[in-house]
Motif scaffolding. Structure first.
Motif, mmCIF file in Angstrom:
data_model
loop_
_atom_site.group_PDB
_atom_site.id
_atom_site.type_symbol
_atom_site.label_atom_id
_atom_site.label_comp_id
_atom_site.label_asym_id
_atom_site.label_seq_id
_atom_site.Cartn_x
_atom_site.Cartn_y
_atom_site.Cartn_z
ATOM 1 N N ASP A 107 34.025 -4.507 -9.086
ATOM 2 C CA ASP A 107 34.655 -5.707 -9.648
ATOM 3 C C ASP A 107 36.174 -5.578 -9.676
ATOM 4 O O ASP A 107 36.903 -6.543 -9.424
ATOM 5 C CB ASP A 107 34.136 -5.968 -11.064
ATOM 6 C CG ASP A 107 32.675 -6.398 -11.072
ATOM 7 O OD1 ASP A 107 32.200 -6.859 -10.018
ATOM 8 O OD2 ASP A 107 32.020 -6.257 -12.125
ATOM 9 N N GLN A 108 36.672 -4.372 -9.980
ATOM 10 C CA GLN A 108 38.113 -4.154 -10.012
ATOM 11 C C GLN A 108 38.710 -4.224 -8.600
ATOM 12 O O GLN A 108 39.816 -4.734 -8.404
ATOM 13 C CB GLN A 108 38.438 -2.795 -10.632
ATOM 14 C CG GLN A 108 38.256 -2.724 -12.140
ATOM 15 C CD GLN A 108 36.786 -2.663 -12.553
ATOM 16 O OE1 GLN A 108 35.927 -2.299 -11.751
ATOM 17 N NE2 GLN A 108 36.503 -3.020 -13.796
ATOM 18 N N ILE A 109 37.974 -3.689 -7.618
ATOM 19 C CA ILE A 109 38.446 -3.694 -6.230
ATOM 20 C C ILE A 109 38.612 -5.123 -5.727
ATOM 21 O O ILE A 109 39.560 -5.443 -5.006
ATOM 22 C CB ILE A 109 37.455 -2.927 -5.322
ATOM 23 C CG1 ILE A 109 37.441 -1.443 -5.704
ATOM 24 C CG2 ILE A 109 37.822 -3.089 -3.852
ATOM 25 C CD1 ILE A 109 36.305 -0.672 -5.091
ATOM 26 N N GLU A 110 37.698 -5.996 -6.130
ATOM 27 C CA GLU A 110 37.727 -7.381 -5.665
ATOM 28 C C GLU A 110 38.614 -8.267 -6.536
ATOM 29 O O GLU A 110 38.850 -9.421 -6.191
ATOM 30 C CB GLU A 110 36.303 -7.944 -5.641
ATOM 31 C CG GLU A 110 35.397 -7.229 -4.644
ATOM 32 C CD GLU A 110 33.967 -7.736 -4.679
ATOM 33 O OE1 GLU A 110 33.641 -8.497 -5.620
ATOM 34 O OE2 GLU A 110 33.188 -7.392 -3.773
ATOM 35 N N GLY A 111 39.110 -7.731 -7.660
ATOM 36 C CA GLY A 111 39.911 -8.540 -8.569
ATOM 37 C C GLY A 111 41.262 -7.935 -8.878
ATOM 38 O O GLY A 111 42.220 -8.095 -8.107
ATOM 39 N N PRO A 112 41.385 -7.236 -10.031
ATOM 40 C CA PRO A 112 42.686 -6.723 -10.492
ATOM 41 C C PRO A 112 43.412 -5.824 -9.500
ATOM 42 O O PRO A 112 44.650 -5.832 -9.452
ATOM 43 C CB PRO A 112 42.315 -5.937 -11.761
ATOM 44 C CG PRO A 112 41.047 -6.558 -12.234
ATOM 45 C CD PRO A 112 40.308 -6.971 -11.000
ATOM 46 N N PHE A 113 42.684 -5.042 -8.709
ATOM 47 C CA PHE A 113 43.332 -4.127 -7.767
ATOM 48 C C PHE A 113 44.112 -4.869 -6.676
ATOM 49 O O PHE A 113 44.918 -4.258 -5.967
ATOM 50 C CB PHE A 113 42.308 -3.203 -7.105
ATOM 51 C CG PHE A 113 41.816 -2.091 -8.004
ATOM 52 C CD1 PHE A 113 42.254 -1.973 -9.305
ATOM 53 C CD2 PHE A 113 40.893 -1.163 -7.533
ATOM 54 C CE1 PHE A 113 41.794 -0.953 -10.139
ATOM 55 C CE2 PHE A 113 40.429 -0.142 -8.358
ATOM 56 C CZ PHE A 113 40.880 -0.045 -9.658
ATOM 57 N N ARG A 114 43.872 -6.177 -6.522
ATOM 58 C CA ARG A 114 44.533 -6.940 -5.465
ATOM 59 C C ARG A 114 45.825 -7.620 -5.950
ATOM 60 O O ARG A 114 46.439 -8.388 -5.220
ATOM 61 C CB ARG A 114 43.562 -7.953 -4.855
ATOM 62 C CG ARG A 114 42.316 -7.283 -4.284
ATOM 63 C CD ARG A 114 41.397 -8.247 -3.567
ATOM 64 N NE ARG A 114 41.915 -8.648 -2.267
ATOM 65 C CZ ARG A 114 41.888 -7.902 -1.172
ATOM 66 N NH1 ARG A 114 41.383 -6.678 -1.219
ATOM 67 N NH2 ARG A 114 42.379 -8.351 -0.026
ATOM 68 N N ASP A 115 46.212 -7.321 -7.181
ATOM 69 C CA ASP A 115 47.470 -7.822 -7.734
ATOM 70 C C ASP A 115 48.631 -7.234 -6.930
ATOM 71 O O ASP A 115 48.707 -6.017 -6.725
ATOM 72 C CB ASP A 115 47.575 -7.419 -9.209
ATOM 73 C CG ASP A 115 48.766 -8.045 -9.913
ATOM 74 O OD1 ASP A 115 49.895 -7.880 -9.425
ATOM 75 O OD2 ASP A 115 48.551 -8.681 -10.959
ATOM 76 N N LEU A 116 49.542 -8.075 -6.471
ATOM 77 C CA LEU A 116 50.639 -7.614 -5.615
ATOM 78 C C LEU A 116 51.583 -6.643 -6.316
ATOM 79 O O LEU A 116 52.232 -5.823 -5.665
ATOM 80 C CB LEU A 116 51.417 -8.816 -5.087
ATOM 81 C CG LEU A 116 50.639 -9.757 -4.150
ATOM 82 C CD1 LEU A 116 51.539 -10.878 -3.665
ATOM 83 C CD2 LEU A 116 50.054 -9.002 -2.969
ATOM 84 N N ARG A 117 51.665 -6.718 -7.645
ATOM 85 C CA ARG A 117 52.507 -5.764 -8.371
ATOM 86 C C ARG A 117 51.918 -4.360 -8.304
ATOM 87 O O ARG A 117 52.657 -3.367 -8.191
ATOM 88 C CB ARG A 117 52.667 -6.213 -9.823
ATOM 89 C CG ARG A 117 53.508 -7.465 -9.991
ATOM 90 C CD ARG A 117 53.362 -8.063 -11.354
ATOM 91 N NE ARG A 117 51.981 -8.509 -11.622
ATOM 92 C CZ ARG A 117 51.617 -9.241 -12.665
ATOM 93 N NH1 ARG A 117 52.524 -9.611 -13.564
ATOM 94 N NH2 ARG A 117 50.358 -9.601 -12.835
#
Length: 290
Positions: free
Chosen positions: A107-117
């Motif tokens: 879930d993190q890989i598909e969500g929060p981890f994709r934040d450009l920061r």
């Protein structure tokens, strides 16, 4: 996703997969800069099958030798001391961390981890790590006025402990911006391996992880804006471009430093932070439709 988008993203995947600059980050950034939808983790994982097919062909002799020795070692005890048979087991051992963490952090890989920061941060931090590892390797290889040349390890020195460390380094690449090859090569250099050995094991270690990840994500193709046709097309583009890149990269690392990639990573990370800070780019660009 249009056919043009799939061509560009396949080209980016092929160009960046084997270089220590993070293909997943570049796919994400290409979409963000072009104001396209984020292609998503599923598209990324499946197009990586194309670049892994290039690895299978480029290292086909090594892989065939390792598989043959490994299978024979299952029934022939005398084969268990063979280097190629041991490499087969070490690839399996090194694949465990990314398999466990990949499922745990899906879930993190598909969500929060994709934040450009976060991507900007990992580009810079791992760039520094790669730079330090490269300088240490260069110092050992060159020696100096008060230092003798230090012999570095090869894959014949690889054991379970180092294999697991390589595996955890590879698992770090679940975060876009880290880079699978960058993390594993850095880990190998810091453990004292030669550039060529670190890169070779990095590419061999990626095979089961990438193929398993791509197969697992197949079920998600067709959902959202990514369909089968463009995904397959991008995967084919990634294969042909990736094969050319891996052939060049294996020659490059035998005589050249990784510093150009270090500088590129740091500059790109700083630029990304600047664009986000000025409001030119949203840290979640494309995510809502992705």
């Amino acid at each position: 996703m249009s056919w043009f988008e799939s061509f560009v993203l396949g080209l980016v995947q092929g160009l960046t997969e084997f270089l220590p600059i993070s293909s997943s980050a570049h796919l994400r950034l290409t979409a963000a800069f072009a104001s396209w939808h984020d292609p998503g983790a599923a598209f990324t994982a499946i197009t990586q099958i194309g670049t892994e097919a290039a690895v299978l062909i480029y290292f086909r002799k090594d892989i065939a030798r390792i598989l043959s020795a490994w299978f024979r070692s299952l029934t022939d005890r005398a084969m268990r001391g063979d280097h190629d048979a041991q490499m087969g087991w070490l690839v399996i051992v090194g694949s465990i961390p990314i398999g466990v963490l990949g499922l745990t952090l899906k879930d993190q890989i598909e969500g929060p981890f994709r934040d450009l920061r976060l991507i900007a941060t990992t580009l810079i931090v791992m760039g520094v790590v790669l730079g330090v590892a490269d300088r240490l390797a260069a110092r050992d290889e060159a020696g100096g006025r008060h230092r003798v040349v230090k012999e570095r390890k090869t894959l014949k020195d690889l054991g379970v402990k180092d294999g697991l460390i390589y595996g955890f380094c590879q698992a770090m690449a679940l975060i876009p911006g880290v880079s699978r090859s960058g993390a594993t090569i850095s880990g190998g250099l810091l453990m004292g391996y030669t550039r060529e050995s670190a890169a070779r094991y990095s590419f061999l270690l990626a095979i089961p992880a990438v193929l398993a990840s791509g197969a697992y994500e197949l079920k998600d193709v067709g959902e959202g804006h990514v369909s089968w046709g463009p995904t397959i097309f991008a995967t084919l583009v990634a294969f042909f471009v990736g094969y050319a890149v891996i052939a060049w990269f294996m020659k490059f690392i035998t005589t050249k430093s990784f510093m150009p990639f270090v500088i590129y990573r740091i500059v790109l990370g700083i630029l990304l932070f600047a664009l986000i800070g000025m409001g030119v780019l949203s840290p979640h660009a494309g995510e809502s439709a992705g």
